[in-house]
Motif scaffolding. Structure first.
Motif, PDB file in Angstrom:
ATOM      1  N   TYR A  41     -25.645  35.665 -15.268  1.00 37.38           N
ATOM      2  CA  TYR A  41     -24.906  36.723 -15.947  1.00 37.38           C
ATOM      3  C   TYR A  41     -23.419  36.634 -15.630  1.00 37.38           C
ATOM      4  N   SER A  49     -27.532  42.410 -18.773  1.00 34.44           N
ATOM      5  CA  SER A  49     -27.408  41.021 -19.221  1.00 34.44           C
ATOM      6  C   SER A  49     -25.973  40.508 -19.116  1.00 34.44           C
ATOM      7  N   ALA A  57     -33.253  41.323 -19.643  1.00 32.28           N
ATOM      8  CA  ALA A  57     -31.811  41.056 -19.588  1.00 32.28           C
ATOM      9  C   ALA A  57     -31.542  39.561 -19.508  1.00 32.28           C
ATOM     10  N   ALA A  58     -32.364  38.837 -18.777  1.00 32.42           N
ATOM     11  CA  ALA A  58     -32.173  37.389 -18.645  1.00 32.42           C
ATOM     12  C   ALA A  58     -32.325  36.686 -19.989  1.00 32.42           C
ATOM     13  N   ILE A  82     -31.674  38.083 -22.976  1.00 33.32           N
ATOM     14  CA  ILE A  82     -30.464  38.413 -23.734  1.00 33.32           C
ATOM     15  C   ILE A  82     -29.314  37.512 -23.280  1.00 33.32           C
ATOM     16  N   ALA A  83     -29.139  37.373 -21.976  1.00 30.88           N
ATOM     17  CA  ALA A  83     -28.069  36.536 -21.434  1.00 30.88           C
ATOM     18  C   ALA A  83     -28.229  35.081 -21.879  1.00 30.88           C
TER      19      ALA A  83
END
Length: 187
Positions: free
Chosen positions: A4, A43, A76-77, A79-80
Motif C-alpha cells: 500500500y 488500500s 483492501a489488498a 483493491i491495491a
C-alpha cells in the motif's frame, strides 16, 4: 514498507446511490457502505465524498477508483493490486466474478436454451481508471458499473481481473447473510 505504501496518490469513491437501502444493511455489525469505505481507505486510496466535483478529480491528475458498496468485503489488498496494475499497465482494471447462476435465453417471451456460463463474468469491485482515462471522461463515471465498463471498453484498454470470493456482490439480505458467513473471522 508494504504494497500500500508504494501506491501513487489515488482518489476513489464508494458508490451507494441508486442501490436502495441495501448499502445500509449490517454485516459483522457494520453497514455495507462503511465496510466498503474502510477497505478503500486501507488500500491506500483517498476516499472522496459526493461533494467533490469531477473537474477537481481531473485537475488532481491521479488514478480514480470506483468501489461498489454492494461489494463491501472486497479485500483492501485486492483493491491495491488493481490500482497497481492500472498504474503499471495504463489500463482500466475491472474486478469481476464468475457467473454461477443458470442463465437462459428468452425469445418472444419463451424461455429457451441455457447459456454456457463459462464465458460469463459479473462486474464486481473495484473499477480503477488510470490518469489518462480520468482526463478523457467528459463527466463523472456514474453509478452503473456494467454500463461504464461497456462504455470504457469501446474506447480504452480494459483488463478484467478475477476478484476473490469475498468480493462478491450482494443483491439481497440473504446475500448479505451468506457473505457474512463467508467472511466470518476464524476462531
Amino acid at each position: 514498507m508494504n504494497e500500500y505504501d508504494e501506491l501513487p496518490d489515488v482518489f476513489g469513491v464508494v458508490l451507494a446511490d441508486g442501490r436502495g437501502s441495501l448499502p445500509f444493511a449490517l454485516i459483522h455489525g457494520e453497514s455495507l457502505v462503511a465496510c466498503a469505505a474502510w477497505a478503500l481507505g486501507q488500500s491506500g486510496v483517498t476516499p472522496l465524498d459526493a461533494s467533490v466535483g469531477w473537474d477537481s478529480v481531473q485537475e488532481a491528475a491521479v488514478p480514480f477508483v470506483l468501489h461498489d458498496s454492494l461489494c463491501p468485503m472486497t479485500p483492501a489488498a485486492f483493491i491495491a493490486s488493481c490500482v497497481r496494475r492500472a498504474v503499471d499497465d495504463d489500463v482500466v482494471v475491472v474486478g469481476v466474478r464468475p457467473v454461477t447462476d443458470t442463465v437462459k435465453v428468452v425469445r418472444d417471451g419463451l424461455v429457451g436454451e441455457t447459456v454456457d456460463r463459462a464465458g460469463l463474468l459479473a462486474v464486481a469491485s473495484p473499477i480503477v481508471l488510470p490518469v489518462q482515462v480520468v482526463a478523457a471522461l467528459e463527466a463523472a463515471p456514474g453509478e452503473d458499473l456494467a454500463a461504464l465498463v461497456s462504455r470504457l471498453a469501446a474506447e480504452h484498454p480494459v483488463e478484467l481481473v478475477e476478484a476473490p470470493p469475498e468480493a462478491r456482490r450482494v443483491a439481497s439480505a440473504d446475500d448479505v447473510r451468506l457473505l457474512e458467513v463467508l467472511t466470518a473471522p476464524s476462531a
